[in-house]
Design a protein around this motif. Structure first.
Motif, mmCIF file in Angstrom:
data_model
loop_
_atom_site.group_PDB
_atom_site.id
_atom_site.type_symbol
_atom_site.label_atom_id
_atom_site.label_comp_id
_atom_site.label_asym_id
_atom_site.label_seq_id
_atom_site.Cartn_x
_atom_site.Cartn_y
_atom_site.Cartn_z
ATOM 1 N N THR A 186 0.951 -1.218 0.007
ATOM 2 C CA THR A 186 0.140 -0.153 -0.056
ATOM 3 C C THR A 186 0.823 1.477 0.115
ATOM 4 O O THR A 186 0.249 2.406 -0.308
ATOM 5 N N ASP A 244 -1.157 3.489 -2.346
ATOM 6 C CA ASP A 244 -2.412 2.771 -2.790
ATOM 7 C C ASP A 244 -3.178 2.301 -1.357
ATOM 8 O O ASP A 244 -3.043 1.362 -1.075
ATOM 9 N N PRO A 277 -5.030 -4.312 -3.161
ATOM 10 C CA PRO A 277 -5.286 -4.906 -4.495
ATOM 11 C C PRO A 277 -6.732 -4.501 -4.962
ATOM 12 O O PRO A 277 -7.239 -5.421 -5.389
ATOM 13 N N LYS A 283 -7.876 0.728 -7.350
ATOM 14 C CA LYS A 283 -6.765 1.728 -7.462
ATOM 15 C C LYS A 283 -5.495 1.009 -7.678
ATOM 16 O O LYS A 283 -5.171 0.057 -6.838
ATOM 17 N N ASP A 284 -4.272 1.659 -8.190
ATOM 18 C CA ASP A 284 -2.837 1.202 -8.021
ATOM 19 C C ASP A 284 -2.133 2.096 -7.398
ATOM 20 O O ASP A 284 -2.830 3.273 -6.957
ATOM 21 N N LEU A 285 -0.976 1.728 -6.945
ATOM 22 C CA LEU A 285 -0.157 2.806 -6.453
ATOM 23 C C LEU A 285 0.036 4.086 -7.367
ATOM 24 O O LEU A 285 0.285 4.059 -8.459
ATOM 25 N N GLU A 286 -0.154 5.160 -6.644
ATOM 26 C CA GLU A 286 -0.206 6.546 -7.199
ATOM 27 C C GLU A 286 0.977 7.186 -6.758
ATOM 28 O O GLU A 286 1.332 7.456 -5.480
ATOM 29 N N PHE A 332 5.455 -4.127 -8.310
ATOM 30 C CA PHE A 332 5.136 -2.701 -8.548
ATOM 31 C C PHE A 332 5.921 -2.221 -9.410
ATOM 32 O O PHE A 332 7.177 -2.875 -9.895
ATOM 33 N N ASP A 333 5.533 -1.109 -10.303
ATOM 34 C CA ASP A 333 6.257 -0.742 -11.425
ATOM 35 C C ASP A 333 5.717 0.952 -11.217
ATOM 36 O O ASP A 333 4.683 1.251 -11.634
#
Length: 205
Positions: A42, A64, A68, A71-74, A196-197
């Motif tokens: 997160t 995030d 899961p 939303k994705d990691l911002e 993650f990317d």
């Protein structure tokens, strides 16, 4: 003769039918597959610490809150580094859906032979490592400062020396790959799954 052939014929049919039944039972038995679940993440914080001045620390974060979910990691921050400086990059990686929060960085370290960080960045933004990272070519230079039990790189700690030339609105991309049973000395960005990317704006001034 006809009677014998009749019994032969239907005995064979019965035998085949029973064989199919047994085969069907075998197919219905589900063998559980080995699970390699991705980490629940997160919060990710990149921490750049100036090796010449430990008080000069630059951080950049991604969040995030729903894990899961939808939303994705911002990305929350740009990475703002100084010209011609050397930094150690480390991380704070958390699953804050747990109470208390779970330190995923510790989990990655404990499963180092299943994880590797890969990097991509604006060409020649750094004097060391040079180039544009190892996402496009796993053998390209990255200054990994840690390794797993097989002496393959991990990337929880890396070293970066910025260029003597300023960079504005460049890119710094960091990707954490999950590679159980896949990671080798030659495995790369396209091997395994992605935990993650993240693509940060990079400024060097």
């Amino acid at each position: 003769m006809k009677t014998i052939n009749f019994f032969k014929k239907y005995s064979l049919v019965a035998l085949l039918a029973s064989g199919c039944l047994f085969t069907s039972c075998d197919k219905d038995e589900v063998v559980p597959e080995e699970e390699n679940e991705l980490e629940v993440i997160t919060d990710v914080k990149l921490v750049f610490t100036n090796t010449a001045d430990g008080t000069d620390v630059v951080t950049a974060t991604a969040q995030d809150p729903d894990g899961p979910g939808l939303k994705d990691l911002e990305i929350k921050d740009a990475i703002n580094l100084g010209v011609g400086k050397t930094y150690l990059l480390t991380y704070e990686i958390m699953n804050n859906l747990e109470e208390p929060g779970e330190d995923i960085g510790e989990e990655i370290a404990g499963e180092a032979d299943e994880h590797q960080f890969f990097f991509g960045f604006t060409n020649n933004a750094f004097s060391n490592p040079e180039g544009n990272g190892n996402i496009d070519n796993a053998s390209d230079a990255i200054n990994y400062k840690d390794e797993d039990n097989n002496r393959n790189p991990v990337g929880l700690t890396t070293e970066w020396t910025t260029s003597a030339t300023a960079v504005s609105a460049g890119e710094f991309r960091v990707v954490l790959k999950h590679q159980p049973g896949v990671k080798t000395s030659t495995s790369g960005f396209n091997d395994g799954d992605t935990d993650f990317d993240l693509k940060f704006v990079l400024n060097i001034q």
